[in-house]
Design an enzyme around this catalytic site. Structure first.
Site, PDB file in Angstrom:
ATOM      1  N   GLY A   1       0.768  -1.242   0.000  1.00 54.23           N
ATOM      2  CA  GLY A   1       0.000   0.000   0.000  1.00 54.23           C
ATOM      3  C   GLY A   1       0.796   1.288   0.000  1.00 54.23           C
TER       4      GLY A   1
ATOM      5  N   ASP B   1      -4.243   1.891  11.206  1.00 62.03           N
ATOM      6  CA  ASP B   1      -5.629   1.540  11.531  1.00 62.03           C
ATOM      7  C   ASP B   1      -5.647   0.985  12.962  1.00 62.03           C
ATOM      8  OD1 ASP B   1      -8.244   0.736  11.486  1.00 62.03           O
ATOM      9  OD2 ASP B   1      -8.090  -0.586   9.773  1.00 62.03           O
TER      10      ASP B   1
HETATM   11  P1  IMP Z   1      -3.514  -2.088  10.936  1.00 61.13           P
HETATM   12  O1  IMP Z   1      -2.572  -3.241  11.074  1.00 61.13           O
HETATM   13  O2  IMP Z   1      -4.904  -2.440  11.426  1.00 61.13           O
HETATM   14  O3  IMP Z   1      -3.027  -0.779  11.470  1.00 61.13           O
HETATM   15  O4  IMP Z   1      -3.781  -1.910   9.392  1.00 61.13           O
HETATM   16  C1  IMP Z   1      -2.866  -1.374   8.583  1.00 61.13           C
HETATM   17  C2  IMP Z   1      -2.877  -2.037   7.223  1.00 61.13           C
HETATM   18  O5  IMP Z   1      -4.193  -2.456   6.809  1.00 61.13           O
HETATM   19  C3  IMP Z   1      -2.428  -1.009   6.250  1.00 61.13           C
HETATM   20  O6  IMP Z   1      -1.065  -1.211   5.970  1.00 61.13           O
HETATM   21  C4  IMP Z   1      -3.296  -1.256   5.041  1.00 61.13           C
HETATM   22  O7  IMP Z   1      -2.634  -2.128   4.157  1.00 61.13           O
HETATM   23  C5  IMP Z   1      -4.516  -1.944   5.531  1.00 61.13           C
HETATM   24  N1  IMP Z   1      -5.666  -1.023   5.689  1.00 61.13           N
HETATM   25  C6  IMP Z   1      -6.170  -0.537   6.850  1.00 61.13           C
HETATM   26  N2  IMP Z   1      -7.206   0.286   6.620  1.00 61.13           N
HETATM   27  C7  IMP Z   1      -7.360   0.331   5.277  1.00 61.13           C
HETATM   28  C8  IMP Z   1      -8.275   1.052   4.415  1.00 61.13           C
HETATM   29  O8  IMP Z   1      -9.169   1.820   4.833  1.00 61.13           O
HETATM   30  N3  IMP Z   1      -8.108   0.864   3.088  1.00 61.13           N
HETATM   31  C9  IMP Z   1      -7.151   0.042   2.560  1.00 61.13           C
HETATM   32  N4  IMP Z   1      -6.272  -0.638   3.326  1.00 61.13           N
HETATM   33  C10 IMP Z   1      -6.383  -0.485   4.682  1.00 61.13           C
HETATM   34 MG    MG Z   2      -0.541  -2.121   3.944  1.00 61.23          MG
END
Ligand code: IMP
Ligand code: MG
Length: 211
Positions: free
Chosen positions: A63, A125
């Site tokens: 991403g 996130d």
């Molecule tokens: P976390 O581990 O929950 O902080 O999520 C982070 C990862 O989830 C990011 O590196 C993104 O690849 C993916 N992600 C989280 N939210 C979104 C979103 O709204 N759209 C697309 N990818 C997301």
């Molecule tokens: Mg990601």
């Protein structure tokens, strides 16, 4: 000489967009000012340490690839790139399934002793992806480690997670574009957008089989 230009004004995925949260010009301006802050901090840090050092950026794939491509072209210092591949939203998932390191460790060496790292992700996130990446990098004994994200969601876990640089705070909704995907589509959208609810329904035309 006539140069053929691709038609970039209209894309087949445009009807899937519900709203544009940040357009391409706003993103470009914010990325540039973030790069300026990183460069200023880096200059202050290396001056305080009384030595010239290189910076190593560690983008989390997939991403962050567009963000990091734009960011590094605004950064003036000597730098290297080490890739780290972590995925937590397999296929058509819109909620995290827990981060997993993909395909080995990208091109991350076993030791990063003495390196000055800037870990870069697309969106913060739950914070689990960054926490896992920070852990992987700390095991490699860098001299310093900072973190930068393009987006931070407005949820308690994200706000509580310590990051050094944030480009934009966004509402706690699923976003796509500028590198961020849904089911591996929409990364090529130049703006950061929300998608129409129909896109997430099982009959949506682009959807792969859920895994
Ligand atoms: P976390 O581990 O929950 O902080 O999520 C982070 C990862 O989830 C990011 O590196 C993104 O690849 C993916 N992600 C989280 N939210 C979104 C979103 O709204 N759209 C697309 N990818 C997301
Ligand atoms: Mg990601």
């Amino acid at each position: 000489m006539h140069v053929a230009r691709p038609h970039v004004d209209e894309s087949p995925t445009d009807p899937d967009i519900a709203a544009v949260l940040f357009d391409r010009d706003t993103i470009a301006a914010r990325v540039k000012s973030l790069a300026q802050r990183i460069a200023d901090d880096w200059r202050a840090y290396t001056e305080a340490e009384h030595h010239a050092a290189d910076l190593t950026l560690v983008p989390i794939l997939t991403g962050s690839f567009i963000f990091v491509a734009d960011l590094i072209r605004c950064l003036p210092m000597r730098l290297q790139i080490r890739l780290l591949s972590i995925s937590s939203y397999p296929g058509p998932a819109t909620t995290s399934r827990g981060p997993q390191v993909q395909a080995g460790l990208g091109n991350l060496p076993a030791s990063l002793e003495g390196a000055h790292l800037l870990l870069v992700d697309d969106i913060l996130d739950s914070g689990r992806t960054l926490a896992m990446a920070v852990d992987l990098l700390r095991q490699r004994r860098p001299a310093s480690l900072r973190t930068a994200v393009l987006l931070r969601k407005d949820r308690p876990e994200a706000r509580a997670f310590p990051v050094d640089y944030v480009c934009f705070d966004v509402p706690d909704v699923f976003v796509a574009g500028y590198g961020l995907d849904y089911n591996d589509y929409y990364r090529n959208l130049p703006d950061i957008v929300t998608l129409r609810p129909e896109v997430f329904s099982p009959s949506a035309p682009h959807e792969n089989a859920p895994c």
